[in-house]
Enzyme design. Structure first.
Site, PDB file in Angstrom:
ATOM      1  N   HIS A  90       7.369  -3.423   6.163  1.00 55.89           N
ATOM      2  CA  HIS A  90       7.352  -2.260   5.282  1.00 55.89           C
ATOM      3  C   HIS A  90       8.489  -2.511   4.320  1.00 55.89           C
ATOM      4  O   HIS A  90       8.489  -2.109   3.241  1.00 55.89           O
ATOM      5  CB  HIS A  90       7.419  -0.945   6.048  1.00 55.89           C
ATOM      6  CG  HIS A  90       7.224   0.258   5.484  1.00 55.89           C
ATOM      7  ND1 HIS A  90       6.208   0.781   4.527  1.00 55.89           N
ATOM      8  CD2 HIS A  90       8.234   1.422   5.114  1.00 55.89           C
ATOM      9  CE1 HIS A  90       6.273   1.809   4.134  1.00 55.89           C
ATOM     10  NE2 HIS A  90       7.390   2.224   4.366  1.00 55.89           N
ATOM     11  N   PHE A  91       9.513  -2.739   4.840  1.00 51.96           N
ATOM     12  CA  PHE A  91      10.971  -2.921   3.898  1.00 51.96           C
ATOM     13  C   PHE A  91      10.965  -4.372   3.559  1.00 51.96           C
ATOM     14  O   PHE A  91      12.037  -5.128   4.106  1.00 51.96           O
ATOM     15  CB  PHE A  91      12.058  -2.224   4.544  1.00 51.96           C
ATOM     16  CG  PHE A  91      11.904  -0.978   4.751  1.00 51.96           C
ATOM     17  CD1 PHE A  91      12.151   0.034   3.562  1.00 51.96           C
ATOM     18  CD2 PHE A  91      11.838  -0.031   5.964  1.00 51.96           C
ATOM     19  CE1 PHE A  91      12.058   1.145   3.402  1.00 51.96           C
ATOM     20  CE2 PHE A  91      11.947   1.114   6.060  1.00 51.96           C
ATOM     21  CZ  PHE A  91      12.099   1.917   4.788  1.00 51.96           C
TER      22      PHE A  91
END
Length: 297
Positions: free
Chosen positions: A270-271
């Protein structure tokens, strides 16, 4: 002249509609501007590396949304926490800073905020960059089942929604989907800093309100997609393909309305900036160079 580095980032607080809005800034304001809008549960801190890396060539501005990071955190009774309100504050900040033309880098919550701005003021946006920021129904994963249930019945599903506000859940957002040989690139202060923000008294009510309000972002998707088709903004998609919040189908869906968009599915979660910062930096630099060369600087 010495080249800018990560140490050249400047930290400011502006007053917008009576609220303190913190933002990071780097680079020469005379150069093309890139506005970076963060997601949940983080802040402009997620862009710290990218800002420093691109400051030699671009002007970068990354605010903290109201209720996040170092910006004001009024109670839910004192501020209408929703994505329309966050958009209004962001746009007012850009107006106050005199930023009439800019590219947008959006991630997660930053996408519905940035795309509201772009679709309503297309003449101001030179380009779009999305890193795991949805604009289509595709890409939503089972992660969202609880949050969409919470949107339909807050009381019955609040306990399960609150699980997304725990340290375990915050750490998971940073580490899930990261290849084993890149886990050592995820700095522990990322999730600890985010969790410190979530643990402030009253912040849980803010986040639950935004969870509930997220449903209205989906109602805005047709406007975003109409903007894509009508204005064809240059678009770069740098997406963590292992993200179990916004899956790769969400990235691929952009190509339906933006067939010339540049799609890069990275072996990341996600990051993605935490583990693939150099790769994303290179993609963004090359993309913005071409955008602004085409536009005449």
């Amino acid at each position: 002249m010495a080249q800018p580095t990560g140490f050249d980032v400047r930290y400011h607080t502006a007053t917008v509609d009576g609220l303190d809005v913190f933002y990071r800034e780097a680079g020469d304001p005379a150069r093309p501007t890139l506005v970076l809008l963060h997601g949940f549960p983080t802040s402009s801190h997620m862009y710290r590396g990218l800002i420093g890396a691109l400051a030699d060539e671009f002007h970068l501005v990354a605010p903290d949304h109201i209720g996040f990071g170092n910006s004001a955190m009024p109670t839910v009774d004192a501020f209408d926490y929703g994505f329309e309100s966050l958009t209004a504050v962001t746009l007012a900040l850009l107006d106050q800073l005199g930023l009439d033309r800019f590219a947008l880098f959006v991630q997660d919550y930053g996408a519905p905020i940035g795309l509201r701005i772009a679709s309503r003021h297309p003449e101001r946006v030179t380009a779009l960059i999305s890193q795991n920021g949805n604009a289509y129904q595709e890409g939503f994963t089972p992660f969202w089942d609880v949050l969409f249930a919470h949107a339909e019945d807050r009381a019955a599903n609040e306990a399960r929604a609150r699980e997304q506000l725990t340290l375990e859940a915050t750490r998971w957002q940073y580490t899930h989907g990261v290849p084993a040989d890149r886990l050592d690139r995820v700095a522990p202060e990322t999730w600890l800093l985010d969790q410190a923000g979530l643990d402030r008294p009253g912040n849980d009510a803010i986040q639950l309100q935004l969870f509930w309000d997220y449903q209205f972002n989906l109602e805005a998707y047709p406007d975003f997609q109409r903007y894509f088709r009508t204005h064809r903004p240059p678009t770069l998609l740098t997406w963590g393909r292992n993200d179990e919040i916004f899956g790769p189908a969400g990235a691929e869906a952009f190509l339906r309305d933006l067939p010339d968009a540049e799609l890069h599915l990275l072996d990341a979660g996600h990051f993605a900036l935490e583990t693939h910062g150099p790769e994303i930096t290179a993609l963004v630099r090359d993309f913005l160079r071409r955008v602004h060369d085409t536009a005449g600087g």
